[in-house]
Design an enzyme around this catalytic site. Structure first.
Site, PDB file in Angstrom:
ATOM      1  N   ASP A   1       0.866  -1.180   0.000  1.00  0.00           N
ATOM      2  CA  ASP A   1       0.000   0.000   0.000  1.00  0.00           C
ATOM      3  C   ASP A   1       0.903   1.230   0.000  1.00  0.00           C
ATOM      4  O   ASP A   1       1.583   1.506   0.998  1.00  0.00           O
ATOM      5  CB  ASP A   1      -0.897  -0.022   1.238  1.00  0.00           C
ATOM      6  CG  ASP A   1      -1.890   1.139   1.272  1.00  0.00           C
ATOM      7  OD1 ASP A   1      -1.728   2.082   0.477  1.00  0.00           O
ATOM      8  OD2 ASP A   1      -2.815   1.101   2.103  1.00  0.00           O
ATOM      9  N   VAL A   2       0.938   1.971  -1.106  1.00  0.00           N
ATOM     10  CA  VAL A   2       1.865   3.099  -1.209  1.00  0.00           C
ATOM     11  C   VAL A   2       1.481   4.259  -0.304  1.00  0.00           C
ATOM     12  O   VAL A   2       2.259   5.199  -0.138  1.00  0.00           O
ATOM     13  CB  VAL A   2       2.003   3.588  -2.667  1.00  0.00           C
ATOM     14  CG1 VAL A   2       2.581   2.501  -3.555  1.00  0.00           C
ATOM     15  CG2 VAL A   2       0.688   4.103  -3.208  1.00  0.00           C
TER      16      VAL A   2
ATOM     17  N   TYR B   1      -6.559  15.629 -10.189  1.00  0.00           N
ATOM     18  CA  TYR B   1      -5.811  14.433 -10.584  1.00  0.00           C
ATOM     19  C   TYR B   1      -4.606  14.841 -11.426  1.00  0.00           C
ATOM     20  O   TYR B   1      -3.475  14.391 -11.194  1.00  0.00           O
ATOM     21  CB  TYR B   1      -6.722  13.493 -11.372  1.00  0.00           C
ATOM     22  CG  TYR B   1      -6.000  12.423 -12.154  1.00  0.00           C
ATOM     23  CD1 TYR B   1      -5.420  11.337 -11.521  1.00  0.00           C
ATOM     24  CD2 TYR B   1      -5.895  12.513 -13.551  1.00  0.00           C
ATOM     25  CE1 TYR B   1      -4.744  10.361 -12.246  1.00  0.00           C
ATOM     26  CE2 TYR B   1      -5.228  11.540 -14.273  1.00  0.00           C
ATOM     27  CZ  TYR B   1      -4.655  10.467 -13.617  1.00  0.00           C
ATOM     28  OH  TYR B   1      -3.987   9.507 -14.349  1.00  0.00           O
TER      29      TYR B   1
END
Length: 272
Positions: free
Chosen positions: A84-85, A180
């Site tokens: 999980d980054v 984003y």
């Protein structure tokens, strides 16, 4: 007079200069950061087809089912690991486990949500985007980077390349994906720092820029859209040919060409 036979084309494996520039995935160990997406699955298949020795695929939220991850597990040479980054401990634990083995790292972490800045004022979404794209890259670089840099000259198959899958919107903001795109731009800037720091160990940083993918998060986006398998093939080709900045697909290629010609015109055009 008998004609002399043509000299054979140079073999990349025998050409020392080409070997310095290119990182052939054959017989190498590869880490694909996110194996729970269609792109992650396509990358696993492409590296397997290219002859990778071992392929590690990461997956966050192990309790959540993923058809792509299930399919990736069946690819020859693939081993899945929790990763999980957004969790520093998770990244450190995996780096301690396989960091000394990784020769090519592919950071394909993505969190795509539509919406701009004013019309969708959503700090929670923008934080998630930064956590995954920017701070996620920081975590990966801070843990895997030092080991890969130290192993850059470690025999024939030392660590060789770091690949970042980035949106072409990192180059110019698309208001339909405003925050984003901003987080992708931050990741791109950070990748330039990463390239400079990894160069000391001979590690090449490849930034691959893609247009919209044919996936669930781009359903409302008009074509052309990219098939994940095509993106994966182009990434492998970039490694084999030693390219560092790679536009993939018509959207990314046109954006880069128009930015080179007239950046302000491209900025205005993408607002329409």
């Amino acid at each position: 007079m008998t004609a002399r036979p043509e000299a054979p084309a140079p073999n990349q494996e025998d050409d020392l200069q080409l070997r310095e520039m290119a990182i052939d995935p054959k017989n190498r160990r590869v880490l694909i950061v996110d194996g729970k997406t269609e792109l992650g699955l396509a990358l696993a298949r492409a590296f397997a087809a290219a002859g990778a020795r071992e392929i590690y695929v990461g997956h966050a939220q192990p309790w959540k089912a993923s058809a792509s991850l299930a399919a990736a597990r069946s690819v020859a040479g693939v081993t899945a690991f929790p990763l999980d980054v957004t969790d520093t401990d998770s990244v450190r634990e995996l780096a301690a486990l396989i960091g000394a083995k990784v020769e090519i790292l592919v950071n394909n972490s993505h969190h795509v949500r539509m919406g701009g800045l004013i019309d969708r004022f959503d700090l929670n979404t923008s934080r998630d985007e930064l956590e995954i794209h920017y701070h996620g890259l920081m975590r990966l670089a801070g843990t895997f980077g030092p080991v890969m840099r130290a192993r850059g000259a470690d025999g024939t198959h030392g660590a060789g390349a770091w690949v970042n899958l980035l949106s072409a919107y990192a180059l110019v903001n698309n208001p339909d994906f405003g925050t984003y795109a901003a987080s992708q731009a931050a990741a791109l800037s950070l990748s330039h720092c990463l390239r400079a720091e990894l160069a000391a160990g001979g590690i090449r940083v490849v930034n691959a820029f893609t247009g919209p993918l044919e996936d669930e998060w781009h359903q409302t986006v008009p074509p052309p859209k990219l098939e994940p398998a095509m993106v994966a093939r182009r990434v492998v080709e970039a490694l084999k040919t030693g390219r560092e900045d790679v536009p993939i697909g018509a959207v990314a290629e046109e954006m880069i060409a128009r930015l080179a010609e007239n950046p302000k015109e491209m900025e205005r055009a993408i607002r329409l």
